[in-house]
Design a protein around this motif. Structure first.
Motif, PDB file in Angstrom:
ATOM      1  N   LEU A  87      -2.675   5.662  -3.913  1.00 48.49           N
ATOM      2  CA  LEU A  87      -3.276   4.498  -4.588  1.00 48.49           C
ATOM      3  C   LEU A  87      -3.753   3.265  -4.031  1.00 48.49           C
ATOM      4  O   LEU A  87      -2.910   2.877  -3.413  1.00 48.49           O
ATOM      5  CB  LEU A  87      -2.517   4.116  -5.856  1.00 48.49           C
ATOM      6  CG  LEU A  87      -2.135   5.193  -6.919  1.00 48.49           C
ATOM      7  CD1 LEU A  87      -1.198   4.560  -7.937  1.00 48.49           C
ATOM      8  CD2 LEU A  87      -3.388   5.763  -7.485  1.00 48.49           C
ATOM      9  N   VAL A  88      -4.929   3.271  -3.601  1.00 43.95           N
ATOM     10  CA  VAL A  88      -5.279   2.238  -2.548  1.00 43.95           C
ATOM     11  C   VAL A  88      -4.939   0.826  -2.748  1.00 43.95           C
ATOM     12  O   VAL A  88      -5.181  -0.018  -2.213  1.00 43.95           O
ATOM     13  CB  VAL A  88      -6.875   2.269  -2.305  1.00 43.95           C
ATOM     14  CG1 VAL A  88      -7.045   3.842  -1.633  1.00 43.95           C
ATOM     15  CG2 VAL A  88      -7.743   2.059  -3.393  1.00 43.95           C
ATOM     16  N   THR A  89      -4.730   0.711  -4.214  1.00 46.14           N
ATOM     17  CA  THR A  89      -4.474  -0.672  -4.715  1.00 46.14           C
ATOM     18  C   THR A  89      -3.040  -1.049  -4.751  1.00 46.14           C
ATOM     19  O   THR A  89      -2.568  -1.984  -5.491  1.00 46.14           O
ATOM     20  CB  THR A  89      -4.940  -1.100  -6.008  1.00 46.14           C
ATOM     21  OG1 THR A  89      -4.674   0.113  -6.912  1.00 46.14           O
ATOM     22  CG2 THR A  89      -6.635  -0.857  -6.010  1.00 46.14           C
ATOM     23  N   VAL A  90      -2.166  -0.063  -4.431  1.00 46.25           N
ATOM     24  CA  VAL A  90      -0.660  -0.345  -4.568  1.00 46.25           C
ATOM     25  C   VAL A  90       0.077  -0.136  -3.356  1.00 46.25           C
ATOM     26  O   VAL A  90      -0.096   1.262  -2.646  1.00 46.25           O
ATOM     27  CB  VAL A  90      -0.201   0.863  -5.696  1.00 46.25           C
ATOM     28  CG1 VAL A  90       1.568   0.720  -5.795  1.00 46.25           C
ATOM     29  CG2 VAL A  90      -0.753   0.710  -7.027  1.00 46.25           C
ATOM     30  N   TRP A  91       0.818  -0.915  -2.726  1.00 39.44           N
ATOM     31  CA  TRP A  91       1.405  -0.743  -1.491  1.00 39.44           C
ATOM     32  C   TRP A  91       2.625  -0.017  -1.820  1.00 39.44           C
ATOM     33  O   TRP A  91       3.538  -0.527  -2.462  1.00 39.44           O
ATOM     34  CB  TRP A  91       1.594  -2.261  -0.796  1.00 39.44           C
ATOM     35  CG  TRP A  91       2.206  -2.190   0.419  1.00 39.44           C
ATOM     36  CD1 TRP A  91       3.646  -2.455   0.940  1.00 39.44           C
ATOM     37  CD2 TRP A  91       1.773  -1.952   1.748  1.00 39.44           C
ATOM     38  NE1 TRP A  91       3.946  -2.158   2.133  1.00 39.44           N
ATOM     39  CE2 TRP A  91       2.936  -1.772   2.495  1.00 39.44           C
ATOM     40  CE3 TRP A  91       0.377  -1.519   2.197  1.00 39.44           C
ATOM     41  CZ2 TRP A  91       2.385  -1.775   4.131  1.00 39.44           C
ATOM     42  CZ3 TRP A  91       0.132  -1.398   3.418  1.00 39.44           C
ATOM     43  CH2 TRP A  91       1.084  -1.391   4.441  1.00 39.44           C
ATOM     44  N   ALA A  92       2.938   0.916  -0.792  1.00 34.70           N
ATOM     45  CA  ALA A  92       4.332   1.514  -0.773  1.00 34.70           C
ATOM     46  C   ALA A  92       5.080   1.086   0.339  1.00 34.70           C
ATOM     47  O   ALA A  92       5.707   0.483   0.583  1.00 34.70           O
ATOM     48  CB  ALA A  92       3.943   3.070  -1.341  1.00 34.70           C
ATOM     49  N   ASP A  93       4.653   1.985   1.372  1.00 39.02           N
ATOM     50  CA  ASP A  93       5.183   1.854   2.861  1.00 39.02           C
ATOM     51  C   ASP A  93       4.306   1.783   3.838  1.00 39.02           C
ATOM     52  O   ASP A  93       3.402   2.406   3.861  1.00 39.02           O
ATOM     53  CB  ASP A  93       6.428   2.816   3.041  1.00 39.02           C
ATOM     54  CG  ASP A  93       7.693   2.877   2.180  1.00 39.02           C
ATOM     55  OD1 ASP A  93       8.044   1.796   1.798  1.00 39.02           O
ATOM     56  OD2 ASP A  93       7.886   3.830   1.393  1.00 39.02           O
ATOM     57  N   PHE A  94       4.585   1.342   5.132  1.00 39.48           N
ATOM     58  CA  PHE A  94       3.695   1.355   6.260  1.00 39.48           C
ATOM     59  C   PHE A  94       3.603   2.909   6.698  1.00 39.48           C
ATOM     60  O   PHE A  94       4.746   3.599   6.865  1.00 39.48           O
ATOM     61  CB  PHE A  94       4.357   0.581   7.262  1.00 39.48           C
ATOM     62  CG  PHE A  94       3.383   0.617   8.737  1.00 39.48           C
ATOM     63  CD1 PHE A  94       2.406  -0.192   8.772  1.00 39.48           C
ATOM     64  CD2 PHE A  94       3.734   1.764   9.698  1.00 39.48           C
ATOM     65  CE1 PHE A  94       1.315  -0.073   9.666  1.00 39.48           C
ATOM     66  CE2 PHE A  94       2.930   1.611  10.736  1.00 39.48           C
ATOM     67  CZ  PHE A  94       1.913   0.685  10.872  1.00 39.48           C
TER      68      PHE A  94
END
Length: 252
Positions: free
Chosen positions: A14-21
Motif C-alpha cells: 500500500l503506497v499510502t501506508v508506511w511499514a519498513d524501509f
C-alpha cells in the motif's frame, strides 16, 4: 516529489501506508519486463519526437521571425501555434482522423502504434519549440549575420555557422521541453496508438484504476533523479552561455 521518493523505499504494498524501509520494489522493477518495455518505448518516442520538433520548430520560428511578410504568413503563424491552445482531446481526435484517412487513401500507416505516437507527439511539440526559439531569435543582433553576408558568406552558411550557435541555448531548452511533454502525454497517445504500443503514462494510468503499484514509485524516483541531473547540467550550460552572450554585448 520528496514524499514519492521516500515511499519508494516502503516495504508495504500500500503506497499510502508506511511499514519498513526496503529496496525490494527496485529489485522487482528490474525484473518487470512489461514496465521496462513501456519505459524504453516512451523514452524512444520522446527523444525522437523532441528531435523532430527541434528541426521543424527551428524552421518555423526562422520563417515567422525573419520572413514576416509573405502570402499566408498570418495563417502559417496561427496554424503553427494552434496546438498551444487546443485541448488535447481535440488534437488527439484530429490526429486520429488524419491517420485513418491516410491509411485509407495512401495505405500508410497500416496500423497505429509507436510510429503514429511519434508523429503525433512531434506535431504538438513543434508548437512549443517554435515559441521558445522565436523568443530567442527576436533577441539576436542581426548585425553579425549581416556582416557575414557582406563578407561573402551565403545565407545557408550564415545560418549554420552564426545563427545556430547563437540560438543553441533555446534549442536545448526546446528539446528538453518537448521531451518532457512527450514523455508526459497520455491523452493524445490514447487516441493514436494501437494495442501493440504501451507507453509508460498509459501503463501507469491503467494501473491507477486498480491501485498504484509500488514499483511505479521506484521507477518515478529513478526518472526524477536522471531528469534532475540532466536539467541541472543543462541549466549550468545555458547560464554560462548567457553570460558569454552578455559579455559579448558589453564589449561591443
Amino acid at each position: 516529489m520528496i514524499i514519492l521518493i521516500v515511499y519508494s523505499f516502503n516495504s508495504s504494498r500500500l503506497v499510502t501506508v508506511w511499514a519498513d524501509f526496503s529496496t525490494k520494489w527496485y529489485v522487482e522493477l528490474i525484473h518487470n519486463d512489461t514496465l521496462l518495455k513501456a519505459v524504453g518505448l516512451s523514452l524512444t518516442i520522446a527523444a525522437g519526437a523532441a528531435s523532430l520538433a527541434i528541426v521543424l520548430g527551428t524552421l518555423a520560428a526562422f520563417t515567422i521571425i525573419r520572413f514576416r511578410r509573405f502570402r499566408g504568413s498570418n495563417l502559417f503563424s496561427f496554424m503553427t501555434t494552434a496546438p498551444l491552445v487546443m485541448p488535447d482531446v481535440i488534437t488527439g481526435l484530429a490526429l486520429l482522423l488524419l491517420f485513418v484517412g491516410m491509411g485509407q487513401v495512401l495505405g500508410w500507416p497500416k496500423e497505429r502504434g509507436a510510429m503514429t505516437i511519434w508523429m503525433a507527439h512531434a506535431t504538438f511539440c513543434t508548437a512549443y519549440v517554435t515559441v521558445v526559439i522565436s523568443a530567442r531569435l527576436r533577441e539576436l543582433d542581426k548585425s553579425i549575420e549581416e556582416a557575414a553576408l557582406d563578407l561573402g558568406a551565403n545565407p545557408l552558411k550564415v545560418f549554420f555557422i552564426i545563427t545556430l550557435p547563437m540560438i543553441a541555448p533555446a534549442l536545448v531548452s526546446g528539446w528538453l521541453l518537448a521531451f518532457t511533454l512527450s514523455l508526459d502525454d497520455v491523452v493524445i497517445a490514447n487516441f493514436v496508438t494501437g494495442p501493440g504500443a504501451m507507453t509508460l503514462p498509459k501503463l501507469v494510468f491503467s494501473k491507477v484504476r486498480l491501485g498504484v503499484d509500488p514499483q511505479v514509485n521506484g521507477l518515478a524516483t529513478i526518472i526524477l533523479i536522471i531528469v534532475g541531473i540532466i536539467g541541472f547540467i543543462s541549466w549550468l550550460w545555458m547560464r554560462n552561455a548567457e553570460k558569454r552572450h552578455l559579455r559579448e554585448i558589453r564589449m561591443r
